[in-house]
Each structure stands twice: as structure tokens, then as C-alpha cells.
Design a protein around this motif. Structure first.
Motif, PDB file in Angstrom:
ATOM      1  N   LYS A 352     -36.358   1.142 -12.797  1.00 38.65           N
ATOM      2  CA  LYS A 352     -35.331   0.446 -12.024  1.00 38.65           C
ATOM      3  C   LYS A 352     -33.982   0.545 -12.739  1.00 38.65           C
ATOM      4  N   ASP A 353     -32.902   0.435 -11.944  1.00 39.50           N
ATOM      5  CA  ASP A 353     -31.571   0.474 -12.547  1.00 39.50           C
ATOM      6  C   ASP A 353     -30.926  -0.895 -12.614  1.00 39.50           C
ATOM      7  N   ALA A 354     -31.552  -1.900 -12.019  1.00 40.46           N
ATOM      8  CA  ALA A 354     -31.045  -3.273 -12.100  1.00 40.46           C
ATOM      9  C   ALA A 354     -32.229  -4.217 -12.082  1.00 40.46           C
ATOM     10  N   ALA A 355     -32.112  -5.336 -12.794  1.00 39.50           N
ATOM     11  CA  ALA A 355     -33.190  -6.315 -12.845  1.00 39.50           C
ATOM     12  C   ALA A 355     -33.321  -7.013 -11.497  1.00 39.50           C
ATOM     13  N   ILE A 633     -26.639 -14.960 -26.050  1.00 37.83           N
ATOM     14  CA  ILE A 633     -26.567 -15.389 -24.658  1.00 37.83           C
ATOM     15  C   ILE A 633     -25.476 -16.429 -24.436  1.00 37.83           C
ATOM     16  N   ASP A 634     -24.863 -16.928 -25.551  1.00 34.90           N
ATOM     17  CA  ASP A 634     -23.774 -17.886 -25.366  1.00 34.90           C
ATOM     18  C   ASP A 634     -22.684 -17.764 -26.431  1.00 34.90           C
ATOM     19  N   LYS A 635     -22.812 -16.807 -27.341  1.00 32.59           N
ATOM     20  CA  LYS A 635     -21.774 -16.581 -28.350  1.00 32.59           C
ATOM     21  C   LYS A 635     -22.040 -15.251 -29.039  1.00 32.59           C
ATOM     22  N   PHE A 636     -21.125 -14.883 -29.944  1.00 36.29           N
ATOM     23  CA  PHE A 636     -21.237 -13.628 -30.685  1.00 36.29           C
ATOM     24  C   PHE A 636     -21.573 -13.917 -32.155  1.00 36.29           C
ATOM     25  N   TYR A 637     -22.226 -12.940 -32.795  1.00 36.09           N
ATOM     26  CA  TYR A 637     -22.651 -13.091 -34.182  1.00 36.09           C
ATOM     27  C   TYR A 637     -22.259 -11.849 -34.989  1.00 36.09           C
ATOM     28  N   LYS A 638     -22.300 -12.028 -36.299  1.00 33.54           N
ATOM     29  CA  LYS A 638     -22.202 -10.882 -37.189  1.00 33.54           C
ATOM     30  C   LYS A 638     -23.109 -11.105 -38.391  1.00 33.54           C
ATOM     31  N   TYR A 639     -23.518  -9.995 -38.997  1.00 34.92           N
ATOM     32  CA  TYR A 639     -24.345 -10.051 -40.198  1.00 34.92           C
ATOM     33  C   TYR A 639     -23.752  -9.102 -41.226  1.00 34.92           C
ATOM     34  N   ASP A 640     -23.271  -9.659 -42.324  1.00 36.69           N
ATOM     35  CA  ASP A 640     -22.704  -8.857 -43.405  1.00 36.69           C
ATOM     36  C   ASP A 640     -23.353  -9.193 -44.732  1.00 36.69           C
ATOM     37  N   GLY A 641     -24.621  -9.573 -44.678  1.00 29.81           N
ATOM     38  CA  GLY A 641     -25.358 -10.089 -45.828  1.00 29.81           C
ATOM     39  C   GLY A 641     -25.840 -11.486 -45.538  1.00 29.81           C
ATOM     40  N   ARG A 642     -25.139 -12.151 -44.630  1.00 28.94           N
ATOM     41  CA  ARG A 642     -25.584 -13.426 -44.083  1.00 28.94           C
ATOM     42  C   ARG A 642     -25.147 -13.507 -42.626  1.00 28.94           C
ATOM     43  N   ILE A 643     -25.907 -14.226 -41.837  1.00 26.31           N
ATOM     44  CA  ILE A 643     -25.616 -14.343 -40.408  1.00 26.31           C
ATOM     45  C   ILE A 643     -24.557 -15.413 -40.192  1.00 26.31           C
ATOM     46  N   GLN A 644     -23.549 -15.069 -39.396  1.00 29.71           N
ATOM     47  CA  GLN A 644     -22.479 -16.006 -39.085  1.00 29.71           C
ATOM     48  C   GLN A 644     -22.153 -15.927 -37.604  1.00 29.71           C
ATOM     49  N   ILE A 658     -20.700 -14.617 -16.529  1.00 30.49           N
ATOM     50  CA  ILE A 658     -21.618 -13.577 -16.990  1.00 30.49           C
ATOM     51  C   ILE A 658     -22.937 -13.725 -16.248  1.00 30.49           C
ATOM     52  N   ASN A 659     -23.558 -12.624 -15.903  1.00 27.41           N
ATOM     53  CA  ASN A 659     -24.835 -12.620 -15.199  1.00 27.41           C
ATOM     54  C   ASN A 659     -25.944 -12.306 -16.195  1.00 27.41           C
ATOM     55  N   LEU A 660     -26.507 -13.336 -16.764  1.00 31.98           N
ATOM     56  CA  LEU A 660     -27.534 -13.143 -17.791  1.00 31.98           C
ATOM     57  C   LEU A 660     -28.841 -12.616 -17.212  1.00 31.98           C
ATOM     58  N   GLY A 685     -20.909 -12.486 -10.657  1.00 25.44           N
ATOM     59  CA  GLY A 685     -21.161 -12.078  -9.283  1.00 25.44           C
ATOM     60  C   GLY A 685     -21.571 -10.628  -9.138  1.00 25.44           C
ATOM     61  N   SER A 686     -21.912  -9.987 -10.237  1.00 18.61           N
ATOM     62  CA  SER A 686     -22.172  -8.551 -10.189  1.00 18.61           C
ATOM     63  C   SER A 686     -23.561  -8.218 -10.734  1.00 18.61           C
ATOM     64  N   THR A 687     -24.195  -7.212 -10.134  1.00 22.59           N
ATOM     65  CA  THR A 687     -25.458  -6.700 -10.660  1.00 22.59           C
ATOM     66  C   THR A 687     -25.272  -5.333 -11.319  1.00 22.59           C
ATOM     67  N   VAL A 688     -24.016  -4.935 -11.495  1.00 18.25           N
ATOM     68  CA  VAL A 688     -23.691  -3.725 -12.254  1.00 18.25           C
ATOM     69  C   VAL A 688     -22.665  -4.096 -13.306  1.00 18.25           C
ATOM     70  N   ILE A 689     -22.575  -3.284 -14.350  1.00 19.99           N
ATOM     71  CA  ILE A 689     -21.610  -3.550 -15.417  1.00 19.99           C
ATOM     72  C   ILE A 689     -20.201  -3.341 -14.888  1.00 19.99           C
ATOM     73  N   ASP A 690     -19.381  -4.367 -14.992  1.00 20.18           N
ATOM     74  CA  ASP A 690     -18.017  -4.281 -14.469  1.00 20.18           C
ATOM     75  C   ASP A 690     -16.966  -4.809 -15.449  1.00 20.18           C
TER      76      ASP A 690
END
Length: 869
Positions: A352-355, A633-644, A658-660, A685-690
């Protein structure tokens, strides 16, 4: 009042109101920041006019030992190797049906073709490749030979059984003269010409066209053949001037004067009796020999062999039939079935191309949802993981087997000649194979006895372009070869389709099903994340298994190798993994682990880095400058030796739109040349990347925009970053300044808008009557690049923009470059009449060949009282 410089903080901040974020930017599209100032992003250019089928979800690039650059392209429908702008299908095979007898049925005027293939096992949207089919209009034809011939007079008079005769027709007489009567001067063979006839049963011959009658003696000759060398009899009547292509059976020859695979035109003599012409209504072509074998022709329009012998997507599936769509409509003569044998090669089931949302009993995990009601979940899309093992490629779709593509074979079927012998000898058309290599044979006809198309065999006794085959890996090692016998037909190939790793020579306890595969940088292990256990069983989504060092096939743990496995405990499934400098960062749906190479006896060990941490989908993590970044699913992270948690000025803006449900489509990519990490995602409102969001890690700022991409590769060994589009092609990014997704360029609509600013704290209204632009159009390819600068006034934060925006004038103006030397020159002043307590500044560009970077424009603003208009 003196001029006021407009120099805003870099980045876009939407974590608060437009007025609270005064002094910064609030909105943008197709814009990035360079040393603190905004500029339009680079354009993109299609790599080639070729396209692939389906939505691309995975890209991987590497070079062969010979320096050939490959790109692995995984779509929801097929898997391709891209090289030189061409997409070659290497999708693994599911099954093969050989020797289908006339399986095609078409209707004149329709592009839909029904295929009859008993118990084919295919599903809608799957793909099938046909080999050996002939045009649906194919029919046999034969030369016209006169029968019952008797010499009836002394001046070249003959009679015969009723046929179609005409003055001027050549008649070739061949054979050893016997019986009674005579033909003066006859030698075997001789061509004569009809100079008189009743059109059916009597005729007179001359030695030359239009000449005098030959001398004969009446009688009944024997041993002679009388062939009308311009006329042929068709199986089915064709219309005047129908274009046809002639073919001949193997080992045969067309009559001299006619050529195979050359277009001729039908000239109807009568009914099914015709002759061939080089041009419509032209002179009949005379032949000087009878030829041999079976003659065939097909109409050079409608459903030809070239159309049938390719890949088709399957629809309207029943147990024994399905339909395919031809690129052209069938003609009135397309009444055949495509010949016999027709060989059908079915690719693995498409994804499939979309969930798709699933609701009710069985939709969610066990125990979720209220009793008796169930819960909701989504069906998975087809995603791929891939990595090169040397110059070859190992890849898999999530929840499927691992496959192996051998670069030595190539990305297109490789012609092979088979010599029937004990053992059989195989000669490759291009290149060479090595012993124990796994191969599959394809055929347009029938393979010799001892071989089955679609079966995996093993190369042995290879020498240059020749080799032999064995039925098993052990036999290949032992030199026990396959004996070929019987007959063969058609053309044969070594398949370029990928082969399951379980079928490779020496395969031992290879996981049957895998979620994600990687080849480690440390000591080159093949690692499966989420796999069936050692010894067999169901997929364990938290199990990590690895092969022996420097191996794709040895997965049986032993004291003499380094194959092994480990199971993670935090989470319900491993989502993905990212190769970092001295570790592999592994993401489950609830935690992050570090997988590190320890050496024997443990080989690989895991360490929990963080818990209660999310990741959106399977491709939302990426490494840039030694730091791993990912979207949760609700924020961004980074890992550079520790997770932040990654500081984000757009967190609310992104995660409230966002359409999770479609998070399996989300993916991350880097543009190292601009110190950027990009995430592409579906808006609510989208089922494709926009949409996309960008983090510039060098300047610690964010910006965003709208763009449809489905997969990404940073420049790496290629000159430019590569993106996959919804136009089913790949494009080079940061190439030019326009949208060249297709051959026709389109201007890129770019803009940036500031937050609201005021005089002081907005105690007084301000009146702006002039903008002094500061901008560069460096990089533009158009002669007169231009942008629009706009001031948008408000009376207060909640008033909305003034209507009209200007006070008896305008609120915007065009800034156009007029010269580039000795310095860049452009519009000096933009005159406006704008009054408001708060104002926003905006720059728009939408022009072919435009590139711009904003500097520090100034405005002429003065206090203008405390009351609104």
C-alpha cells in the motif's frame, strides 16, 4: 524620524502570537536562512524523463567496483535499480507460469486485455512480466502453388485447378521434369510470366513480362512445382494497405525478396489471396525462392508483441483470470491469443502507498479498546530498508524476507546461450559469473529438459563467459552439474530479479521475515532488526539477529563464527536503526538503545539510552554531523551522547497540524551543504506528504514549508541531494532555481513574513511612506529578477489587517534588478502609504529564474497620532 532598519532574528517562531514574537519571522515557504538572513531555497531538476511505478519510500546509493553509480529505489509496488537515469525493475519473483497457451483476449477499441492463467495466485495491483508472446493479430500465410497443372497447347498454354490468376504474375516452375509434354528451354528453376488468363483455370506463359509465348508440347508433367511468386494466401482476410510485419519460424527462411521484421502493405488480389507492397497501393513484390519453415505476419498496429512482452499491473482478479491495461487500444484484427508458449513471471505482492484505518475486532493489539468494541489502528504501507554489501545490494520490505541483488549479473536480463550436453554448457552474453553464485533463468520459449524457469540454480565450473549449473549449493561445490537434454526454443536469460537470501549458496538459518536490515560499518555484519528467531517461528519485532562477520548467509550461531542475536525489552517493536560513529542507535516505539560491537563471545551488546521516547514512523531518524536527530509523535529529539529534547520554535505549529495515522510515510533527510535536517510529513487533512520542517543545527533555528516528497538522499557520493516526487521520478535538489519536476520548468513560489512590529510599544500609530530595499538576486538566471515587498498594517493584535491596507496609495511594490556590474543595482525606493499601530513585513517571489536573499531593508516611518482612522 530617521530611517528604521528591518533586521529580524533568523528562523521562524510560531510558539506564541505574532506580536509576542516581535523582532522575528513568523511565516515562510521555500525559504532557508544563510548567516542569519532569509533566502529562497534552490530549485530541483528531474534526473531523467524516465519514471518508476508506485510511490518511492526508500533510496540508497553506492558505487560498484567498476565505478558504476547505483541507486536502489523501493516503491510500494516494485523495487528498482536506477543507473544513468533509467529505472530497471529487479523486484523479486513470487511465482512463474510457463507455456500458457494463447492466454490473451482483447476487444477492438479497448485497452483492457483479459488474461487466462489457471490458479495464478496474483492479487490486484500485483505485477506480471510476460515473455514469448506474439502479436494478437498474428496469423500464418503461405505462398500460392498451382495444382492440377496440365500443358494444353504448343504455345505456352496451361490449365490448373481453380486459383487466382492475373496477367503479369510471375510463375516459378521448379523440380525435375517428368511425365508427358515438354517446355522448351526449361531448367530447374525458371520464372515465367502470365501473358493471358481466364483469371482462374487457364493461363499462357512467356519467358519475359509481356513477351511472346514459350514453346510447349501438350501433356501432363510430373515432378514440377508451379508457384505464383507474387501471391500468398492468408489464414484470415486483411484489408487493402494494412501494414504488416513478416516473421519466420526458427530455422526457416522467407522467400527471397521479403525480409523479416520489415513493414510491408497488403495488396488484396482476391479474398485471402494477397501480395505484399513496399508502399500503399504499390507494385507487388516478386520473390525468387519458395522459402522454408512457417511464415507468419502480424498487423503493425494494435496489440503487438513489443506491447505484450513487458511488465503489467494486474486488476480484476479471479481465481483463473485477471486483466491488464495495454498502452494502446486493440485493433479489429487483434483476435488471437498471443501464441504458445507465453511465459508469465509474477512479482512479489505489491504493498500500500497510504495507511488505511482499521476499526473493530482485531484492529488493535490484544486487550486494547473497550470490551466488545475493539479499537482502531492502521494498515501498514510498504516501506523498504536497504544497504549495499560490497557492490551488491541487500534489501527487504518491512515484514518480508531479505533479498539479494548481484551487481555482477546486472540490472537487466542477461542473454545466455544454452548448449544441450552432458553437462549443459551456458554462455553469458555480457560479463562473467563466479562459482556458487545463485541465478534464475528466464525464457521466451522453453528451456531444455533438466531446467525449470524461475528455479534458483548455482553456478559452477565458471570460466570466462561460460559456466555450468548445479541444483544445490553442495552440488556446485562438488562439481555435480545439471545435464540438459531434449529440445529448446526461444531466447534465454539470466534473470536480473533479486533472489531471497534464504536461496543464496550456503544460506544457514537466515531469518525468514525481517522488519529492517542493515550492514554494519564495524566489521561488516548483516543485522536484522525485528526478525524470526533462530530455529524458526513467528516474527519477533523486538529481536535483533546478526550474521557471521563478512557474511550475508551464515546466521547459525556457533563457537566458530560470530553470528548471534539479542532481544530488547523496552517497547513493542523496533522501528528503525541509525548507524552512528561507534554504535548503532536503535529505536523502538517507546525507547532508544545503543548497539555496540564488543567482539567474541558476545559480539554485539545493547544499552538502554532512554525510555518513554517516541519516534514517528520508521524513517524519521537521521544522523548529521555526528548527532542523531528524530521526530517523535509530539516533539523532536537529538542524541549526541545523551538524549535531549530538541528546542523547537515550531512545535505547536507542527504537531497541531499533523496526521499521525500516516506517520509511516514520514521521513527525515539531511542537506549537509546547508547544515539542515529536513522532516517531511502529512498535515492533518492530508493522506500524502505535503509539508516539511527544517532544523538548521549550525544556527539552531527552524523553518518550514510545503513540498511533496516521498524519500530523500543527501548528496554523499552524488553531486546533489536527491528527492523522490509524486510524479514518480527522482530529482536533483539545489540544482538551478526552478521546479523542473517535469521537462517544463515552473516558478517556485517563495515568501517570508515577519512577526508584527511597532513604534516603541505601539503607543502611537506609525505611517510608512517608503521602503528602501536591501536584497541580492545573486544566482538568478533571468535577466530582470524581481520580488514584491509588502507592508501589512493592523490597528491592534486582534483587529486583523487593515482593509484597505493602504491610505490612498499602495501597500506593496516590486523590486527589480537593473544591473549587475560594477555593483548590483535594483529598485531604490518602494513608495507606499501604510498606517497602523502594528505592521508586518513580507517578501514574495514567484518568477522563473529567480533567486533572492534578503538583507536589511529600511523603512521611512514616523509617528502618526494615537487614534485610528
Amino acid at each position: 524620524m530617521p530611517l528604521q532598519k528591518i533586521l529580524f532574528k533568523p528562523g521562524i517562531n510560531r510558539e506564541n502570537t505574532r506580536y509576542t514574537t516581535e523582532g522575528g519571522y513568523y511565516d515562510c515557504d521555500k525559504v532557508r536562512f544563510r548567516q542569519g538572513t532569509p533566502e529562497k531555497i534552490g530549485g530541483w531538476q528531474q534526473i531523467s524523463t524516465s519514471t518508476f511505478k508506485g510511490t518511492c519510500r526508500s533510496l540508497w546509493t553506492w558505487d560498484s567496483l567498476g565505478g558504476v553509480n547505483y541507486i536502489g529505489v523501493g516503491t510500494n509496488l516494485q523495487f528498482y535499480i536506477a543507473q544513468g537515469g533509467v529505472y530497471d525493475d529487479i523486484t523479486p519473483l513470487r511465482s512463474v507460469q510457463m507455456a500458457l497457451n494463447g492466454p490473451f483476449a482483447a476487444t477492438a477499441g479497448s485497452t483492457t486485455i483479459t488474461v487466462t492463467a489457471a490458479s495464478h495466485g496474483a492479487s490486484d495491483n500485483d505485477f506480471v512480466n510476460f515473455l514469448g508472446a506474439v502479436a494478437l493479430s498474428t496469423q500464418t500465410f503461405a505462398g500460392v502453388t498451382l495444382s492440377g497443372v496440365v500443358i494444353t497447347g504448343i504455345a505456352g498454354q496451361f490449365s490448373c485447378t481453380a486459383s487466382v490468376l492475373a496477367v503479369g504474375q510471375p510463375v516459378t516452375i521448379s523440380g525435375v521434369f517428368g511425365g508427358t509434354g515438354s517446355i522448351a528451354g526449361y531448367v530447374d528453376p525458371t520464372t515465367y510470366f502470365i501473358i493471358a488468363t481466364n483469371g482462374t483455370t487457364t493461363f499462357t506463359l512467356s519467358a519475359t513480362s509481356g513477351g511472346s509465348a514459350i514453346t510447349t508440347t501438350a501433356g501432363t508433367p510430373t515432378g514440377l512445382t508451379y508457384r505464383v511468386t507474387t501471391n500468398f494466401t492468408l489464414s484470415t482476410a486483411l484489408a487493402q494497405n494494412t501494414p504488416v510485419i513478416l516473421t519466420i519460424s526458427a530455422g526457416g527462411a522467407l522467400p527471397t525478396g521479403l525480409a523479416e521484421n520489415t513493414q510491408y502493405y497488403i495488396n488484396v488480389v482476391s479474398g485471402t489471396t494477397v501480395n505484399f507492397t513496399n508502399v500503399p497501393n504499390g507494385a507487388a513484390i516478386s520473390t525468387s525462392s519458395a522459402g522454408s519453415g512457417t511464415f507468419s505476419l502480424y498487423v503493425n498496429s494494435g496489440i503487438t508483441a513489443e506491447i505484450l512482452n513487458q511488465s503489467f499491473q494486474i486488476s480484476n482478479v479471479t481465481t483463473n483470470t485477471y486483466t491488464i491495461e495495454s498502452p494502446v487500444a486493440a485493433g479489429v484484427y487483434d483476435v488471437g491469443g498471443g501464441g504458445n508458449p507465453v511465459n508469465a513471471y509474477y512479482e512479489i505482492t505489491a504493498g500500500k502507498d497510504a495507511a488505511q484505518p482499521l476499526t473493530g475486532w482485531g484492529a488493535g493489539s490484544w486487550g486494547s479498546g473497550a470490551w466488545g468494541i475493539g479499537t482502531t489502528s492502521v494498515s501498514p504501507i510498504r516501506t523498504w530498508s536497504q544497504a549495499n554489501f560490497g557492490q551488491d545490494l541487500i534489501f527487504n520490505y518491512r515484514g518480508g524476507p531479505m533479498y539479494y541483488w548481484n551487481a555482477s549479473i546486472g540490472a537487466t536480463p542477461n542473454l545466455v546461450t544454452i548448449t544441450i550436453a552432458t553437462p549443459g554448457v551456458f554462455t553469458l552474453g555480457v560479463g562473467a559469473l563466479t562459482d556458487t553464485m545463485a541465478v534464475v533463468l528466464l525464457s521466451t520459449g522453453a528451456l531444455p529438459t533438466g531446467l525449470v524457469s524461475g528455479t534458483v540454480y548455482y553456478v559452477s565450473g565458471a570460466s570466462g563467459s561460460t559456466f555450468r549449473l548445479a541444483t544445490t549449493y553442495a552440488n556446485a561445490i562438488a562439481g555435480t552439474y545439471i545435464t540438459t537434454s531434449g529440445t529448446q526454443s526461444g531466447t534465454h536469460y539470466v534473470s536480473s530479479y533479486a533472489i531471497p537470501v534464504t536461496s543464496l549458496g550456503g544460506a544457514s538459518d537466515v531469518p525468514a521475515v525481517v522488519n529492517f536490515v542493515m550492514v554494519s560499518d564495524a566489521s561488516r555484519f548483516t543485522i536484522a532488526f525485528g526478525a524470526t528467531p533462530y530455529g524458526g517461528g513467528d516474527l519477533d519485532p523486538m529481536l535483533i539477529r546478526w550474521s557471521d562477520q563478512e557474511s550475508v548467509v551464515e546466521w547459525t550461531p556457533a563457537a566458530t563464527n560470530q553470528a548471534g542475536f539479542i532481544r530488547l525489552s523496552h517497547g513493542s517493536e523496533i522501528r528503525t536503526a541509525v548507524q552512528a560513529r561507534q554504535e548503532i542507535v536503535v529505536f523502538t516505539d517507546a525507547s532508544v538503545y545503543s548497539l555496540q560491537y564488543l567482539g567474541p563471545p558476545y559480539v554485539w551488546g545493547s544499552q538502554l539510552l532512554g525510555d518513554n521516547i517516541s519516534i514517528a514512523g520508521f524513517n524519521a531518524a537521521v544522523i548529521a554531523s555526528g548527532v542523531v536527530y528524530w521526530m517523535g509523535i509530539d516533539k523532536f529529539y537529538k542524541y549526541d551522547g545523551r538524549i535531549q529534547t530538541l528546542r523547537c520554535d515550531l512545535r505547536q505549529y507542527i504537531f497541531q497540524d499533523i496526521n499521525l495515522d500516516q506517520q509511516s510515510q514520514f521521513f527525515a533527510g539531511t542537506s549537509e551543504g546547508f547544515n539542515e535536517v529536513w522532516w517531511f510529513y502529512c498535515s492533518s487533512g492530508s493522506t500524502v506528504i505535503d509539508k516539511y520542517v527544517v532544523y538548521n543545527y549550525a544556527e539552531d533555528i527552524w523553518y518550514y514549508g510545503t513540498l511533496g516528497r516521498t524519500a530523500w538522499l543527501d548528496s554523499g557520493i552524488n553531486q546533489y541531494p536527491i528527492g523522490a516526487t509524486y510524479a514518480n521520478n527522482l530529482v536533483y535538489h539545489e540544482y538551478g532555481v526552478d521546479d523542473h519536476t517535469t521537462e517544463t520548468p515552473v516558478a517556485i513560489d517563495s515568501y517570508i513574513a515577519s512577526s508584527e512590529f511597532d513604534i516603541g510599544d505601539g503607543h502611537n500609530f506609525g505611517f510608512i511612506w517608503r521602503i528602501i530595499p536591501d536584497i541580492t538576486f545573486r544566482g538568478s538566471s533571468t535577466a530582470s529578477p524581481q520580488v514584491t515587498m509588502t507592508i501589512k498594517p493592523l490597528q491592534s493584535s486582534g483587529s486583523g489587517y487593515n482593509t484597505p491596507e493602504s491610505e490612498g496609495g499602495v501597500s506593496s511594490g516590486t523590486v527589480t534588478r537593473t544591473a549587475t556590474v560594477p555593483v548590483e543595482q535594483f529598485t531604490q525606493y518602494v513608495y507606499v502609504r501604510v498606517r497602523g499601530r502594528q505592521m508586518s513585513f513580507r517578501v514574495d517571489g514567484n518568477q522563473l529564474g529567480l533567486q533572492w536573499q534578503l538583507g536589511a531593508p529600511r523603512i521611512d516611518i514616523k509617528p502618526d497620532g494615537r487614534r485610528g482612522a
